[in-house]
Write an enzyme that holds these catalytic residues in place. Structure first.
Site, mmCIF file in Angstrom:
data_model
loop_
_atom_site.group_PDB
_atom_site.id
_atom_site.type_symbol
_atom_site.label_atom_id
_atom_site.label_comp_id
_atom_site.label_asym_id
_atom_site.label_seq_id
_atom_site.Cartn_x
_atom_site.Cartn_y
_atom_site.Cartn_z
ATOM 1 N NE ARG A 52 -3.233 2.638 2.539
ATOM 2 C CZ ARG A 52 -3.255 3.462 3.574
ATOM 3 N NH1 ARG A 52 -2.770 3.105 4.740
ATOM 4 N NH2 ARG A 52 -3.790 4.652 3.451
ATOM 5 C CG HIS A 89 -1.508 9.007 2.964
ATOM 6 N ND1 HIS A 89 -1.542 7.675 3.267
ATOM 7 C CD2 HIS A 89 -1.159 9.629 4.122
ATOM 8 C CE1 HIS A 89 -1.218 7.478 4.540
ATOM 9 N NE2 HIS A 89 -0.987 8.656 5.084
ATOM 10 C CD GLU A 115 -5.110 7.596 9.541
ATOM 11 O OE1 GLU A 115 -4.670 8.702 9.899
ATOM 12 O OE2 GLU A 115 -4.701 6.524 10.020
ATOM 13 C CG ASN A 127 -5.277 3.373 8.435
ATOM 14 O OD1 ASN A 127 -5.393 2.362 7.738
ATOM 15 N ND2 ASN A 127 -4.903 4.534 7.938
ATOM 16 C CE1 TYR A 180 0.037 3.359 13.482
ATOM 17 C CE2 TYR A 180 -1.967 4.273 12.555
ATOM 18 C CZ TYR A 180 -0.681 3.797 12.396
ATOM 19 O OH TYR A 180 -0.116 3.748 11.145
ATOM 20 C CD GLU A 210 -1.701 4.225 7.960
ATOM 21 O OE1 GLU A 210 -1.445 4.706 9.076
ATOM 22 O OE2 GLU A 210 -1.938 4.905 6.956
HETATM 23 C C1 FCB Z 1 -1.456 7.524 10.410
HETATM 24 C C2 FCB Z 1 -1.117 8.048 9.031
HETATM 25 C C3 FCB Z 1 0.217 7.595 8.522
HETATM 26 C C4 FCB Z 1 1.267 7.564 9.612
HETATM 27 C C5 FCB Z 1 0.774 6.850 10.835
HETATM 28 C C6 FCB Z 1 1.768 6.758 11.954
HETATM 29 O O1 FCB Z 1 -2.407 8.354 11.013
HETATM 30 O O2 FCB Z 1 -2.096 7.626 8.090
HETATM 31 O O3 FCB Z 1 0.569 8.409 7.438
HETATM 32 O O4 FCB Z 1 1.726 8.838 9.866
HETATM 33 O O5 FCB Z 1 -0.388 7.475 11.308
#
Ligand code: FCB
Length: 445
Positions: A78, A122, A167, A293, A295, A354
């Site tokens: 990607r 992006h 995002e 995505n 985290y 992600e």
């Molecule tokens: C996400 C973004 C990516 C990167 C990660 C750590 O929010 O999509 O570009 O910066 O965080």
């Protein structure tokens, strides 16, 4: 050797990157300026005044980077396409040299046995479009569809699936509401039209992709939202935050309507941005896949000042990455099963587009291995609970330009020395390679 995971046959393994974070070569071959070129040169915008002007120099070193990916045994890659390389002024004439770069990259990936999974936007909007209002201007959505057509006409024959936006929540909040990212506008709730216009752009671009018989995905930043306590005021605040962060960007795509944002004093037409027919277009015939995505989870409490209907509360008692982000692998299981209960059969197959972590410069990055392992266990657990997850793309292949943090946060499986551009695989690179190979043997056997 990593423990094997019970994942469905055909599960796809990948890595993710983005154009402005790795390419560099911002003035080459006719590329026009993007909002990030402008923003990063503002004093105080990026830590230590760093910019993406050189980044990982991937524009010139991409064959080496594809070789690193081949070494991992990936199914997919990607990456994002820089709109300002394709249309330096955001509209009209297409820059052949810009398209030719991605044409070479796509062929190089295919030769390495890797399926390209491009993201069309992006965050690097052509500056000329920002000067005309950026995503606050409805016209940008139509320009996005025009750009999509130019790209898919050229690459569509070799690229089966496309991600429209990365995002849109983070871009709206950081870029237009808080001004932490490009284009650096601090409009608070007046930024909401930037959500609708991005989603409209998604809908229009999706039509173009479908006309070409291509699959359509979007990559949303999603987070499970936990109330700080079970006090009704914390629960109400958590609901409000969930509507803004998650549902604002998935309800219109999957259900064809916006969530109730009355806690923010916002009407259903997002302050007049929504016109008749828009929501039908945004939902279209449905997504072929939802990119997630993830985290970390978010903990929310009742507001402490009158501006917004929530306040963020720290997550205690868990490890943190170098960025300070809490490490909660089970949050990914919670998120995926939550999507399934919320949307039921309206939820398309999910791909993790992600997931990753920033740590220091060490090559023996055991913390990253443990982060990735924990999150993959969460994907496995969500699968066992009935969520259809088809792939996992880790962020990121290389240490790169981490937006407002510059080169200070390193997310790569591969270390980059930004003085010399030397790439050195970390322990996590070997771990991921061995995991992919072991999973492949398993599905073959
Ligand atoms: C996400 C973004 C990516 C990167 C990660 C750590 O929010 O999509 O570009 O910066 O965080």
């Amino acid at each position: 050797m990593p423990n094997r995971l019970d994942l469905p046959a055909g599960f796809r393994w990948g890595v993710s990157t983005a154009a402005y974070q790795i390419e560099g070569a911002v003035d080459e071959d006719g590329r026009g300026p993007s909002v990030w070129d402008t923003f990063a040169t503002r004093p105080w915008a990026v830590r230590d005044g760093q910019t993406g002007a050189v980044a990982c120099d991937h524009y010139h070193r991409w064959p080496e980077d594809v070789a690193l990916m081949r070494g991992l045994g990936l199914d997919g890659y990607r990456f994002s396409i820089a709109w300002p390389r394709i249309q330096p002024t955001g509209t009209g004439a297409v820059n052949p040299a810009g398209l030719a770069f991605y044409d070479r990259l796509v062929d190089g990936l295919l030769e390495a046995g890797i399926t390209p999974l491009p993201t069309l936007f992006h965050w690097d909007l052509p500056q000329v479009l920002e000067d005309a209002g950026g995503w606050l201007n409805r016209d940008t959505a139509y320009r996005f569809a025009e750009y999509t057509a130019a790209v898919v006409d050229r690459l569509g024959d070799r690229v089966p699936a496309w991600i429209t936006l990365n995002e849109p929540f983070v871009h709206m909040v950081y870029g237009y509401a808080l001004g932490i990212h490009a284009p650096g506008r601090a409009l608070m709730l007046d930024a909401l039209p930037a959500a609708h216009h991005q989603l409209l752009g998604h809908g229009l671009a999706a039509e173009v992709l479908r006309e070409h018989g291509r699959e359509v995905l979007i990559a949303n930043n999603l987070t499970p939202v936990r109330p700080a306590t079970d006090d009704p005021s914390d629960v109400a605040a958590a609901d409000a935050y969930d509507a803004l962060h998650n549902r604002l960007f998935t309800d219109p795509l999957l259900l064809g309507r916006y969530p109730d944002l009355s806690a923010f004093g916002v009407t259903e037409d997002l302050g007049g941005a929504v016109r008749p027919g828009d929501l039908k277009l945004i939902a279209g015939p449905g997504l072929d896949g939802l990119g997630v995505n993830y985290y970390n989870p978010t903990r929310i409490a009742a507001p402490t000042d009158p501006g917004l209907p929530f306040t963020e509360a720290p997550i205690e008692g868990v490890p943190r990455t170098a960025f300070g982000w809490p490490v909660v692998p089970d949050g990914l299981r919670e998120l995926l099963t939550g999507l399934r209960s919320r949307y039921g059969t309206a939820l398309p197959p999910v791909t993790i587009t992600e997931n990753g972590c920033s740590y220091g410069e060490e090559l023996d990055d055991q913390e990253r291995i443990s982060y990735l392992d924990g999150h993959l266990r969460a994907v496995e657990a969500a699968g066992a609970e009935g969520v259809d997850v088809r792939g996992y793309f880790t962020w990121s292949l290389l240490d790169n330009f981490e937006w407002a943090e510059g080169y200070h946060q390193r997310f790569g499986l591969v270390h980059v020395d930004f003085e010399t551009q030397v790439r050195t695989p970390k322990a996590s690179y070997a771990w991921y390679r061995d995991l992919i190979a072991a999973q492949r043997d398993r599905s073959a056997g």
